[in-house]
Write a protein that holds these residues in place. Sequence first.
Motif, short mmCIF file in Angstrom:
data_model
loop_
_atom_site.label_atom_id
_atom_site.label_comp_id
_atom_site.label_asym_id
_atom_site.label_seq_id
_atom_site.Cartn_x
_atom_site.Cartn_y
_atom_site.Cartn_z
N PHE A 87 39.80 18.47 33.95
CA PHE A 87 40.47 18.75 32.68
C PHE A 87 39.48 19.07 31.57
CE2 PHE A 87 44.46 16.16 33.93
CZ PHE A 87 45.06 17.30 34.44
N GLY A 88 38.31 18.48 31.62
CA GLY A 88 37.33 18.74 30.58
C GLY A 88 36.59 20.05 30.75
N GLU A 89 36.72 20.66 31.94
CA GLU A 89 35.92 21.85 32.22
C GLU A 89 36.70 23.16 32.24
OE1 GLU A 89 33.10 21.50 35.36
OE2 GLU A 89 32.76 19.37 35.03
N TYR A 90 38.02 23.06 32.09
CA TYR A 90 38.78 24.32 32.09
C TYR A 90 39.00 24.81 30.66
CZ TYR A 90 43.42 22.83 30.38
OH TYR A 90 44.48 22.41 29.60
N CYS A 91 39.25 26.10 30.54
CA CYS A 91 39.55 26.73 29.25
C CYS A 91 40.81 27.56 29.39
CB CYS A 91 38.40 27.63 28.81
SG CYS A 91 36.83 26.76 28.61
N ASN A 134 32.61 35.04 23.63
CA ASN A 134 32.41 34.20 24.82
C ASN A 134 33.69 34.07 25.64
OD1 ASN A 134 29.70 33.73 24.41
ND2 ASN A 134 30.05 31.92 23.14
N VAL A 135 34.85 34.00 24.98
CA VAL A 135 36.09 33.89 25.76
C VAL A 135 36.34 35.20 26.50
CG1 VAL A 135 37.86 34.68 24.10
CG2 VAL A 135 38.39 32.87 25.72
N TYR A 136 35.90 36.29 25.95
CA TYR A 136 35.99 37.57 26.68
C TYR A 136 35.08 37.53 27.90
CZ TYR A 136 35.19 42.47 27.81
OH TYR A 136 35.04 43.68 28.48
N LYS A 137 33.87 37.01 27.75
CA LYS A 137 32.92 36.97 28.85
C LYS A 137 33.43 36.11 30.01
CE LYS A 137 28.84 37.66 25.92
NZ LYS A 137 27.65 37.00 25.32
N ILE A 138 34.02 34.95 29.69
CA ILE A 138 34.44 34.05 30.76
C ILE A 138 35.88 34.28 31.22
CG2 ILE A 138 32.84 32.26 29.98
CD1 ILE A 138 35.28 30.71 28.90
N GLY A 139 36.70 34.91 30.37
CA GLY A 139 38.12 35.03 30.68
C GLY A 139 38.58 36.37 31.17
N TRP A 140 37.82 37.43 30.86
CA TRP A 140 38.24 38.78 31.25
C TRP A 140 37.93 39.02 32.72
CZ3 TRP A 140 41.25 42.16 28.79
CH2 TRP A 140 41.31 43.47 29.25
N ASP A 141 38.92 39.53 33.44
CA ASP A 141 38.79 39.80 34.86
C ASP A 141 38.06 41.13 35.06
OD1 ASP A 141 39.14 40.39 37.56
OD2 ASP A 141 41.14 39.51 37.65
N ASP A 156 32.44 28.17 32.46
CA ASP A 156 31.38 29.13 32.80
C ASP A 156 31.96 30.43 33.37
OD1 ASP A 156 29.15 27.66 32.02
OD2 ASP A 156 29.10 26.55 33.91
N GLY A 157 33.28 30.51 33.43
CA GLY A 157 33.93 31.67 34.02
C GLY A 157 34.39 31.38 35.44
N GLY A 158 35.29 32.20 35.95
CA GLY A 158 35.76 32.04 37.31
C GLY A 158 36.86 30.99 37.44
N VAL A 159 37.14 30.63 38.67
CA VAL A 159 38.24 29.72 38.99
C VAL A 159 37.96 28.33 38.42
CG1 VAL A 159 39.50 28.61 40.88
CG2 VAL A 159 38.81 31.01 41.07
#
Length: 442
Positions: free
Chosen positions: A250-254, A288-295, A308-311
């Motif tokens: 829970f602490g590591e997801y965005c 940063n949210v674009y870097k980790i969240g964009w597919d 950090d991105g990914g699953v």
Amino acid sequence: MDKADIQKAEKYYVRHLKEVILPFWIPDCIDRKFGGYLNCYDNTGKELLSYNKFTWSQGRFLWVFSELSMCEDSVVTKEEKEVFLEYAKIGVDFLSEHVFLNESKVCTYLMDREGNPIPADESGILSSSIYADFFVAAGFAKYADAAKDYKIFELAEKMYQSIRKRIEQGTYLTLPYPIPEGLRMHGIPMIFLNLSTEMYVSAAGLGLKNDVYSRDMQMFYTDILTNFVDQKHVLREMITTDNCQVDNYFGEYCNPGHTMEDIWFILKAAHYLGDRSVLPLCTEILKNVYKIGWDKDYGGFRLFVHHDGGVPHGKSAGLEKEPMFRQIEENHNNKLWWPHSEALYSFLLAYFQSGDEELLAIYREVFDYTFKLFPNPDSSVGEWIQIRQRDGRPDDKVVALPVKDPYHITRNLILIIQLLNEQAHKADFEGEEENFADKKIR
């Protein structure tokens, strides 16, 4: 963006709002028989599955119709404004009569068509989500400003005080996703920031004091930027109750959608208060949210990602039965309509405030993906397809509530139109200043 680009974009969004989005809802969403609004549609938008009324959608409808009644004359005619205010009054009357469970202005989470409170699950609890209260209060505040209705603003104030008291005491619930014990959820200060800003703007529109709300606005966005944003300028969704990062799943997801929505909440609140100090950090969070969240393979924002991105991943022992854990595991790769509408406004607003061309480039990429994937290909139905699989195929799921919600798309289109209109006028003003200066030199 130059003035021609701004005007072209404004015309596009106005046309999309009035020809694609609003015709889906109007007049079918208006419950003329019992009051309130209907929106329990399937994901295609073709079939109304239930007449039940979820309170937070009722509050959101009220906000939307109230805001539409206040739009610029170039967007909404005088006659249309009157109709929208009438639609908003239908929501005010229904909610005022049916939504409250007691004198403390606590809201029921769910009602039947007639407005009778009904439990949403086997617990039998009626006040099962304080988010319902947030959205009703915001709707009341917006309506009060639109209709210049001081009594409704007083009702919004009573709700605000009730919400604050329950949150301070910890006597509230957040169905459908309870907050795990010992943790704080970003959604609470985030939505409280939005509500305090709505109250601030409404009070100003009514000529009332709003210093309480201005203090709250600053308190909430300071809390978010100080405690929920990590050292890498990534916004985490859960932290401990003593404001530390959590070394587990829970602490590591965005949640990229929440991040982008909250950033524009912060930027607007700070703008009202004349505080530009948050702008650099907010732009970094967006990048940063674009870097980790964009597919990068298929485009679009994933619903949930690791910081950090990914699953999403992390220590999960003992968390598997939590509804939020199942929500993340089952839906993280989906592409939903609402994060993309939030992204459009957030990146565009941050671009105009900062002048950072990188934000404009991201906005354009989001625009291309969003308007390719989400508007319903069946023009006879209209609106947007709500849920896509990772590769863009439609996905028939229920995410959070079993409704088709009017809020995110309509709100963001309105806000984008307002922003572009302001920028066009600003370009005109700057052009006049240049001409005046040129004449003085000559």
